[in-house]
Design a protein around this motif. Structure first.
Motif, PDB file in Angstrom:
ATOM      1  N   THR A 208       0.824  -1.207   0.000  1.00 59.63           N
ATOM      2  CA  THR A 208       0.000   0.000   0.000  1.00 59.63           C
ATOM      3  C   THR A 208       0.861   1.261   0.000  1.00 59.63           C
ATOM      4  O   THR A 208       0.617   2.208  -0.763  1.00 59.63           O
ATOM      5  CB  THR A 208      -0.925  -0.009   1.225  1.00 59.63           C
ATOM      6  N   LEU A 209       1.895   1.289   0.832  1.00 56.91           N
ATOM      7  CA  LEU A 209       2.771   2.460   0.905  1.00 56.91           C
ATOM      8  C   LEU A 209       3.500   2.705  -0.420  1.00 56.91           C
ATOM      9  O   LEU A 209       3.614   3.855  -0.885  1.00 56.91           O
ATOM     10  CB  LEU A 209       3.788   2.280   2.035  1.00 56.91           C
ATOM     11  N   LYS A 210       3.984   1.641  -1.039  1.00 57.02           N
ATOM     12  CA  LYS A 210       4.709   1.802  -2.292  1.00 57.02           C
ATOM     13  C   LYS A 210       3.786   2.266  -3.416  1.00 57.02           C
ATOM     14  O   LYS A 210       4.174   3.092  -4.270  1.00 57.02           O
ATOM     15  CB  LYS A 210       5.410   0.497  -2.678  1.00 57.02           C
ATOM     16  N   LEU A 211       2.562   1.791  -3.445  1.00 56.73           N
ATOM     17  CA  LEU A 211       1.628   2.238  -4.474  1.00 56.73           C
ATOM     18  C   LEU A 211       1.229   3.700  -4.247  1.00 56.73           C
ATOM     19  O   LEU A 211       1.063   4.473  -5.213  1.00 56.73           O
ATOM     20  CB  LEU A 211       0.396   1.330  -4.493  1.00 56.73           C
ATOM     21  N   GLU A 212       1.042   4.078  -2.996  1.00 55.79           N
ATOM     22  CA  GLU A 212       0.757   5.494  -2.721  1.00 55.79           C
ATOM     23  C   GLU A 212       1.917   6.385  -3.148  1.00 55.79           C
ATOM     24  O   GLU A 212       1.716   7.462  -3.726  1.00 55.79           O
ATOM     25  CB  GLU A 212       0.465   5.682  -1.225  1.00 55.79           C
ATOM     26  N   LEU A 213       3.126   5.933  -2.856  1.00 55.54           N
ATOM     27  CA  LEU A 213       4.304   6.710  -3.246  1.00 55.54           C
ATOM     28  C   LEU A 213       4.419   6.806  -4.754  1.00 55.54           C
ATOM     29  O   LEU A 213       4.729   7.880  -5.316  1.00 55.54           O
ATOM     30  CB  LEU A 213       5.560   6.077  -2.645  1.00 55.54           C
ATOM     31  N   SER A 214       4.155   5.709  -5.466  1.00 52.09           N
ATOM     32  CA  SER A 214       4.238   5.749  -6.928  1.00 52.09           C
ATOM     33  C   SER A 214       3.194   6.691  -7.514  1.00 52.09           C
ATOM     34  O   SER A 214       3.452   7.379  -8.519  1.00 52.09           O
ATOM     35  CB  SER A 214       4.076   4.343  -7.489  1.00 52.09           C
ATOM     36  N   ARG A 215       2.012   6.752  -6.891  1.00 48.78           N
ATOM     37  CA  ARG A 215       0.982   7.678  -7.387  1.00 48.78           C
ATOM     38  C   ARG A 215       1.434   9.122  -7.224  1.00 48.78           C
ATOM     39  O   ARG A 215       1.226   9.962  -8.117  1.00 48.78           O
ATOM     40  CB  ARG A 215      -0.312   7.429  -6.618  1.00 48.78           C
ATOM     41  N   LYS A 216       2.100   9.424  -6.099  1.00 46.65           N
ATOM     42  CA  LYS A 216       2.573  10.790  -5.885  1.00 46.65           C
ATOM     43  C   LYS A 216       3.726  11.147  -6.813  1.00 46.65           C
ATOM     44  O   LYS A 216       3.900  12.314  -7.196  1.00 46.65           O
ATOM     45  CB  LYS A 216       3.002  10.952  -4.425  1.00 46.65           C
ATOM     46  N   LEU A 217       4.540  10.140  -7.181  1.00 42.38           N
ATOM     47  CA  LEU A 217       5.690  10.389  -8.057  1.00 42.38           C
ATOM     48  C   LEU A 217       5.347  10.311  -9.538  1.00 42.38           C
ATOM     49  O   LEU A 217       6.202  10.590 -10.387  1.00 42.38           O
ATOM     50  CB  LEU A 217       6.798   9.375  -7.744  1.00 42.38           C
ATOM     51  N   PHE A 218       4.136   9.883  -9.840  1.00 40.61           N
ATOM     52  CA  PHE A 218       3.787   9.569 -11.233  1.00 40.61           C
ATOM     53  C   PHE A 218       3.991  10.787 -12.149  1.00 40.61           C
ATOM     54  O   PHE A 218       4.525  10.658 -13.256  1.00 40.61           O
ATOM     55  CB  PHE A 218       2.336   9.094 -11.307  1.00 40.61           C
ATOM     56  N   ASP A 219       3.578  12.004 -11.730  1.00 44.89           N
ATOM     57  CA  ASP A 219       3.684  13.192 -12.606  1.00 44.89           C
ATOM     58  C   ASP A 219       5.076  13.790 -12.587  1.00 44.89           C
ATOM     59  O   ASP A 219       5.595  14.222 -13.625  1.00 44.89           O
ATOM     60  CB  ASP A 219       2.647  14.236 -12.161  1.00 44.89           C
ATOM     61  N   ARG A 220       5.730  13.836 -11.428  1.00 48.79           N
ATOM     62  CA  ARG A 220       6.990  14.546 -11.350  1.00 48.79           C
ATOM     63  C   ARG A 220       8.211  13.668 -11.619  1.00 48.79           C
ATOM     64  O   ARG A 220       9.234  14.139 -12.079  1.00 48.79           O
ATOM     65  CB  ARG A 220       7.050  15.225  -9.982  1.00 48.79           C
ATOM     66  N   ASP A 221       8.115  12.354 -11.367  1.00 47.89           N
ATOM     67  CA  ASP A 221       9.260  11.472 -11.636  1.00 47.89           C
ATOM     68  C   ASP A 221       8.747  10.103 -12.055  1.00 47.89           C
ATOM     69  O   ASP A 221       8.687   9.156 -11.260  1.00 47.89           O
ATOM     70  CB  ASP A 221      10.128  11.362 -10.372  1.00 47.89           C
TER      71      ASP A 221
END
Length: 402
Positions: A208-221
């Motif tokens: 869950t934490l890794k998927l949340e992090l990937s969603r936040k990074l999706f646009d900027r990195d």
């Protein structure tokens, strides 16, 4: 002949015939009526004129049959009025027919089932017989005849008292067995819950934490987001492998648990089981297969053997494990039913074999063999002591299909 009485679960028929079909129960009741022929035979053999006893005897017998079959089928808690009614028939008929003694014996037969407390049952029989003795003494009957009636009534009534007490003991043992199984199942469910929590709690939180992090990074990195998704995928695959391993362990049967369960099952059938402690180094697939074979063998002994003692010996050799299962029943397995066929199929899947020796009247011995893989670098496994030739042998099915 079809009888329409409903049979109560705690009736005399149920105690006497166990799990037999309803038709078989009534056949047993009819067989027990054979002794009533003395109602006619006694006055006939004594030379009493027919006109003095035949009509009242036939009328009393019609009433007796109704009371008899109803007493066989009602709950034993409602049986005492029928005991009194059958005893009263004997009192009424005895002045005209010496065979009225048979009704007193049947009254004592049912009195043996009528009371939960054996002492009360014995007291009821003694009171019935005391009143009967006073009556026939007043009728000037010979003391040998009176004594024979009293002894027969007490013997048969006493046997039924013991039979009902044994039925209560067996029922308590079966309830204890069921309670052990229920507690074992509850403990197993709790263990499974703890294992799943330990396996998946942390892992799912990490995913869950890794998927949340990937969603936040999706646009900027996007590259970093893709890396987080890939790591979440790896964690998910690892969790899936762990769950599969845990489920495989849950599905496998435990040989030690099956031995304990077999002991309880056979104890509920009044069969003493002597068994060896299982080795602790068996592969899961071998232990599971042997456990299921052992379960079927124990069921066959309990259902079909008629044994009083059984034994299970476990011999662990270098590359093979053997179960030697025996009991001291009647022997004579004349065909292999679904149970034994299923056991052979399970062992065949393990590369093992099943051998059965079951001479009629001399018991049966079952030898279960399964190969055990030997790991390189591991020395010879300890060998269990050989089973002596004098080990009890007996059938797993007493002339029946297992």
């Amino acid at each position: 002949m079809r009888l329409s009485f409903d049979v109560a679960p705690d009736s005399c028929l149920s105690y006497a015939s166990g799990k037999h079909a309803s038709g078989t129960r009534w056949r047993l009741a009819l067989i027990n009526l054979v002794w009533s022929f003395w109602i006619v035979a006694a006055p006939w053999l004594s030379g009493t004129p027919w006109r003095d006893w035949l009509l009242p005897t036939l009328l009393s017998y019609v009433v007796f049959l109704g009371l008899y079959f109803r007493a066989q089928s009602v709950s034993v808690r409602k049986l005492f009025p029928y005991v009194l009614a059958i005893g009263a028939l004997g009192f009424l008929l005895s002045p005209l027919n010496f065979g009225g003694m048979v009704y007193e014996i049947y009254a004592c037969v049912f009195a043996g089932f009528a009371f939960r407390n054996p002492r009360v049952g014995v007291l009821a029989m003694l009171l019935i017989l005391a009143a009967y003795v006073l009556e026939v003494w007043w009728l000037n009957w010979s003391w040998p005849n009176i004594a024979s009636v009293v002894l027969w009534a007490l013997a048969v009534g006493g046997m039924n008292l013991a039979y009902r007490a044994k039925g209560h003991s067996d029922a308590r043992l079966r309830l204890s067995h069921d309670e052990v199984r229920r507690l074992a199942a509850t403990a197993e469910r709790e263990r499974i819950g703890r294992d799943l929590h330990d396996l998946l709690g942390h892992t799912l939180s990490l995913i869950t934490l890794k998927l949340e992090l990937s969603r936040k990074l999706f646009d900027r990195d996007p590259g970093a987001a893709r890396m987080e998704v890939e790591e979440a995928e790896k964690v998910a695959r690892l969790a899936l492998a762990e769950v599969r391993s845990a489920v495989s362990g849950i599905r496998s049967a435990d040989l030690a648990a099956e031995l304990a369960s077999a002991r309880l099952l056979l104890a509920s059938s009044q069969i003493h089981l002597d068994y060896d402690r299982p080795p602790g180094d068996l592969p899961n697939d071998v232990e599971c297969g042997l456990s299921l074979v052992l379960r079927e063998a124990a069921t066959n002994i309990a259902r079909h053997s008629g044994a009083s003692v059984a034994s299970i010996r476990i011999v662990r050799d270098h590359d093979v494990v053997r179960l030697l299962i025996a009991d001291n029943g009647g022997g004579g397995i004349d065909s292999e039913g679904n149970g034994i066929v299923g056991m052979r199929e399970r062992l065949r899947a393990l590369g093992g074999s099943l051998a059965i020796e079951s001479p009629c009247g001399n018991g049966c011995r079952m030898t279960v063999s399964a190969p055990v893989p030997v790991l390189a670098g591991i020395g010879r496994a300890p060998v269990s002591p050989p089973v002596p030739d004098a080990v009890i042998t007996a059938p797993l099915a007493h002339g029946n299909t297992a």
